[in-house]
Each structure stands twice: as C-alpha cells, then as structure tokens.
Design a protein around this motif. Structure first.
Motif, short mmCIF file in Angstrom:
data_model
loop_
_atom_site.label_atom_id
_atom_site.label_comp_id
_atom_site.label_asym_id
_atom_site.label_seq_id
_atom_site.Cartn_x
_atom_site.Cartn_y
_atom_site.Cartn_z
N LYS A 8 9.95 0.65 12.88
CA LYS A 8 10.59 0.04 11.72
C LYS A 8 10.21 0.72 10.41
O LYS A 8 11.02 0.79 9.49
N LEU A 61 16.96 -4.32 4.53
CA LEU A 61 16.19 -4.10 5.75
C LEU A 61 15.00 -3.18 5.48
O LEU A 61 13.90 -3.40 6.00
N TRP A 103 11.13 -4.08 6.10
CA TRP A 103 10.34 -3.36 7.10
C TRP A 103 9.19 -2.56 6.51
O TRP A 103 8.20 -2.30 7.19
#
Length: 95
Positions: A3, A86, A90
């Motif tokens: 990630k 995102l 992450w």
C-alpha cells in the motif's frame, strides 16, 4: 505491491488527474460556450443564473456539444480524487 508504494504512485497521479480535469473543463468551457448565442435576452438571464450557481452542470445542460466531453472530465476528476484520498490513507504521513 504494498500500500505504501501504491500511495507514492497514487498521490502525484491523483493530483495530476485532477489538474488535467480542470484544464479539460476550461477547454470545454471556451470551446462550447458559443452555443449560448441561440438564447433570447430573457432566456439568457436564466442560463447565466444557472451557470453562476452550478457552472459545470449548467454547461452540460445548456451546451449540447459539451455533453460527450463531460465524460472525460468526470472520469479524471473522480479518479483523481479517489487516487489522492487512497494515497493519503495508505501513506504513513501522520502528524
């Protein structure tokens, strides 16, 4: 791929995608706003009012040639926002 690596890729990609969406929107506005000449003076008041409050939506309603071009804008804008958020989620860049 983990990630963190995806976050490092998504962060600049999301920003660039949102910037490309803004540039595309400016192009559509400049290229398609000439179609507003078909309205009479009274009708143009409502068109301008709608465009003032929600410009993007009004552009795609009142300028029919711009509707197909709106798909690219929404893909770039939503895709860029998703990638950006995102990446922020992450990446371990917490305060």
């Amino acid at each position: 791929m983990n990630k963190e690596l995806l976050g490092l890729i998504f962060l600049p990609a999301g920003v660039m995608s949102m910037a490309a969406a803004a540039l595309w929107q400016m192009h559509v506005v400049m290229a398609e706003s000439y179609t507003l000449n078909r309205f009479k003076d009274k009708q143009l008041l409502w068109v301008v009012s709608a465009m003032f409050f929600s410009f993007t939506l009004a552009l795609y309603i009142f300028c029919p040639n711009a509707r197909k071009k709106g798909i690219l804008f929404w893909v770039l804008a939503i895709g860029g926002a998703v990638m950006y958020f995102l990446a922020k989620l992450w990446l371990p860049l917490r305060k």
